[in-house]
Design an enzyme around this catalytic site. Structure first.
Site, PDB file in Angstrom:
ATOM      1  N   GLU A  50       0.826  -1.215   0.000  1.00  0.00           N
ATOM      2  CA  GLU A  50       0.000   0.000   0.000  1.00  0.00           C
ATOM      3  C   GLU A  50       0.854   1.257   0.000  1.00  0.00           C
ATOM      4  O   GLU A  50       0.537   2.236  -0.677  1.00  0.00           O
ATOM      5  CB  GLU A  50      -0.941   0.002   1.213  1.00  0.00           C
ATOM      6  CG  GLU A  50      -2.040  -1.050   1.158  1.00  0.00           C
ATOM      7  CD  GLU A  50      -3.093  -0.724   0.112  1.00  0.00           C
ATOM      8  OE1 GLU A  50      -3.199   0.447  -0.297  1.00  0.00           O
ATOM      9  OE2 GLU A  50      -3.803  -1.660  -0.307  1.00  0.00           O
ATOM     10  N   GLY A  94      11.198   6.976  -5.525  1.00  0.00           N
ATOM     11  CA  GLY A  94      10.687   8.323  -5.289  1.00  0.00           C
ATOM     12  C   GLY A  94       9.909   8.485  -3.997  1.00  0.00           C
ATOM     13  O   GLY A  94       9.618   7.505  -3.303  1.00  0.00           O
TER      14      GLY A  94
END
Length: 370
Positions: A50, A94
């Site tokens: 998630e 990122g």
DNA sequence: CACTCGTGGAA
DNA sequence: TTTCCAAGAGT
């Protein structure tokens, strides 16, 4: 004046709720995606997925997810790991605060929950890096609890379903209510996953495949032929462009100087080659010499150009102009960073670097060291 | 509440 | 090539 759009008109009629649930379940049973994190009920593994999936495409996440579970198979292993190792595994994905928060949260779960992943909404929402959508994703997928979600896919699906006449950002409360309203309390795990699959494979941003959509007969956007015009988007301002001078500083031992960025802010905790913004009327070599003196307190000689790297971040673009440099005098000080270190090109791969800096490392490997 | 925070896939 | 935007959260 001040009359707000009556969003109640955009709600889903109660009589439609059950048909939505039934048709979505039938569609999902045949067309749902088989994803790695759906093969487990381990809340730790589901949590990792998630977090990785925040603002990141499934295709990008899969190899990172596999490597992560191999390297950090349990909460305890993650909690005991070094932050540098965590960031190194995250390198290239990122939004590095996600990795820092995962690491912190693992330590919290070990100390506060005895290593057992919490299973209540309040407790999960307390974990750093876990917001409402991620909490709903974890609780529904791992524990089959009826907690709604509202990610990018669901926003788009529900905005079309209700023909939302404002950008989703302006109607978050409404969309959360709809997500909660349609969620199947008898089937929360499958329903939330189905809703996301519908957005990811059918209800695409451009050219949705309404002819294959189980909800087309209920979809207000489709019925009004507005499916390619919704959801509404807001105009974006052009990205500023920064010129950055970057130094690859060599010492007499054939080592280069790198620094670790502060924990907070852009690329926090990652290593980089030092440098800074070019000021008006300044040459690149002047900029590099000035920045290195200001931030590291040393004198260098700026030499040959190595590479120029263009890179786009979310809110600005940069051009890194990189020069070889030679260390002259002074001991490097961590003035504007957390740490500085001399490293060889062999050791440098142990350190987590942002993608733009990785290109510099690649360039160094392809030419003779100074 | 507007802004910050990365990278790469896909058109 | 540029543009959009992806299983969002923190401040």
């Amino acid at each position: 004046m001040g009359a707000k759009i009556d969003l109640r008109m955009k709600s889903v009629p109660p009589s439609v709720v059950q048909p939505l649930r039934t048709s979505l379940k039938i569609w999902y049973d045949q067309w749902g995606r088989d994803l790695p994190w759906r093969q487990t009920l381990d809340p730790y593994a589901i949590w990792i997925s998630e977090i990785m999936l925040q603002q990141t495409q499934v295709k990008t996440v899969i190899p990172y997810y596999q490597r992560w579970l191999k390297r950090f198979p349990t909460l305890e292993v993650l909690a005991a790991a070094d932050q540098q190792q965590v960031l190194k595994l995250w390198q290239g994905l990122g939004y590095y605060a996600r990795a820092r928060n995962l690491h912190r949260a693992a330590q919290i779960i070990v100390t506060e929950w005895g290593g057992r992943f919490p299973d209540t909404l309040d407790a999960v929402l307390q974990l750093p890096g876990v917001g409402k959508t991620t909490a709903g994703g974890i609780l529904s997928a791992a524990f089959d609890q009826p907690v709604p979600i509202l990610d990018g896919n669901v926003k788009r699906v529900l905005a079309r379903l209700t023909a939302l006449s404002v950008p989703p950002k302006r109607a978050l409360l409404h969309l959360w209510l709809v997500s909660e309203q349609v969620l199947d309390p008898e089937y929360p795990r499958g329903f939330n996953q189905a809703l996301m699959d519908l957005g990811a494979t059918i209800c695409l941003p451009k050219q949705p495949s309404c002819d294959r959509c189980p909800w087309s007969e209920f979809c207000q956007a489709y019925l009004l032929n507005l499916q390619t015009k919704l959801p509404m988007s807001e105009p974006r301002s052009p990205l500023p462009h920064k010129q950055i001078g970057v130094a690859v500083i060599w010492n007499d031992q054939g080592q280069v100087l790198i620094d670790r960025r502060p924990q907070k802010g852009l690329l926090g905790g990652l290593w980089e080659f030092p440098g800074g913004k070019v000021e008006a009327g300044e040459t690149i070599p002047d900029c590099i010499a000035r920045e290195i003196k200001e931030e590291l307190g040393i004198e260098i000689e700026v030499g040959d150009h190595l590479i120029t790297v263009d890179h786009a971040y979310t809110h600005f673009k940069v051009t890194l102009t990189v020069h070889h440099c030679r260390h002259l005098v002074g001991e490097p000080q961590p003035i504007a960073c957390d740490e500085v270190r001399w490293v060889t090109l062999d050791d440098i791969e142990m350190y987590p670097f942002p993608s733009a800096n990785q290109q510099i490392i690649d360039a160094l490997r392809h030419q003779t060291p100074q």
